[in-house]
Enzyme design. Sequence first.
Site, mmCIF file in Angstrom:
data_model
loop_
_atom_site.group_PDB
_atom_site.id
_atom_site.type_symbol
_atom_site.label_atom_id
_atom_site.label_comp_id
_atom_site.label_asym_id
_atom_site.label_seq_id
_atom_site.Cartn_x
_atom_site.Cartn_y
_atom_site.Cartn_z
ATOM 1 N N LYS A 165 11.858 -23.624 13.363
ATOM 2 C CA LYS A 165 11.215 -24.989 13.242
ATOM 3 C C LYS A 165 9.837 -24.744 12.239
ATOM 4 C CE LYS A 165 14.102 -26.700 16.392
ATOM 5 N NZ LYS A 165 15.073 -27.785 16.023
ATOM 6 N N HIS A 284 27.968 -24.811 15.291
ATOM 7 C CA HIS A 284 26.906 -25.921 15.645
ATOM 8 C C HIS A 284 27.814 -26.885 15.473
ATOM 9 C CE1 HIS A 284 23.813 -28.771 15.859
ATOM 10 N NE2 HIS A 284 23.000 -27.822 16.299
#
Length: 466
Positions: A165, A284
Amino acid sequence: VGFKAGVKDYKLTYYTPDYETKDTDILAAFRVTPQPGVPPEEAGAAVAAESSTGTWTTVWTDGLTSLDRYKGRCYHIEPVAGEEDQYIAYVAYPLDLFEEGSVTNMFTSIVGNVFGFKALRALRLEDLRIPTAYVKTFQGPPHGIQVERDKLNKYGRPLLGCTIKPKLGLSAKNYGRAVYECLRGGLDFTKDDENVNSQPFMRWRDRFLFCAEALYKAQAETGEIKGHYLNATAGTCEEMMKRAVFARELGVPIVMHDYLTGGFTANTTLAHYCRDNGLLLHIHRAMHAVIDRQKNHGIHFRVLAKALRMSGGDHIHAGTVVGKLEGERDITLGFVDLLRDDFIQKDRSRGIYFTQDWVSMPGVLPVASGGIHVWHMPALTEIFGDDSVLQFGGGTLGHPWGNAPGAVANRVALEACVKARNEGRDLAREGNEIIREACKWSPELAAACEVWKEIKFEFKAVDTLD
């Protein structure tokens, strides 16, 4: 005397309560909410018809084939306890209706057209039984759990990951730096976020190069095998394969794909390449909640999970039970077993409608990710067991001292939990105490425990069993 034109009730042809299901049939459990005035038998038969051989009127070409051989059959209907006018309709499909080795074709048939059907207020596919004859037409996961452990030389504990992130906006070099710090601190994997593909601020090739440099440097320093999930998802299959080939040339161990937005055809293509070239494949599930979150319409995630095992992937995100994303414990553990185990018994208390035999198809590691931190470690270790990947994004990068100490904190917490479990301690009851004891030996863990001591994401799950 020729054929009889006109519209007739679906249930006359497609509702067959006396039908004995075959071992080769694909079985489906649909949650059906009929429109007012539509009897459940007609609604269930309509689902069977529209997802197999039927159409809205009799057609003369029906006479050129054997409907009895090819039609789907609604063979059982039961009311849903506690819900008014909602039913579970069980449908059996003959195997000949489906192309071998194609999840795409299976879904196009079973859920392709029928969900917009006027006679139904809502429809949800709750579960599928994939017959062994059909399972055997799929390659499945590129490598599976045991081969992955052997490649990584990591045994007896869950694996640790971290999503880098901020997910968007970093340059490739700064991104690689974050990867290096996390891996050096003790994580096994770092991860591209699902929407990191190839954007103006960071093109895929630059990211792949800097991440490969980071993981080789971390490997040299720690003596452990490291990985970074390089997201190969792209706008075309050709571009996706180009990225996977480059990853293989760099010698990295694992790539990644967004299987729902990328599509099953692309996913299966990539999975075949990964097996042929020794790459692990992390999956994902971006977009899954659009499909699976509503309780009475859509497709339950356990079906999407089964489909992924067939299409191919070595890891898949599967909820956390304890973090910020949806997931109720029994339901989650139900599809975690469907991903990992070879033979899963029918168990309605966990939402499993059919016994499923995977006939030795490799298993998939469930990934717990989303809003989790060091205080969750005992619960996660207990719930998911060794064969899982625990991913802490903010729970690593949010550490007050930076990424590497954040990674150290997570690794120490995990090792403490595994040691305590192996000594016979009860992680559910003594979890906080185990973490507090470990803090004495790890200032990094102590600092992490200070920051997150009070955080809980507590809302009721939307999708419950009842």
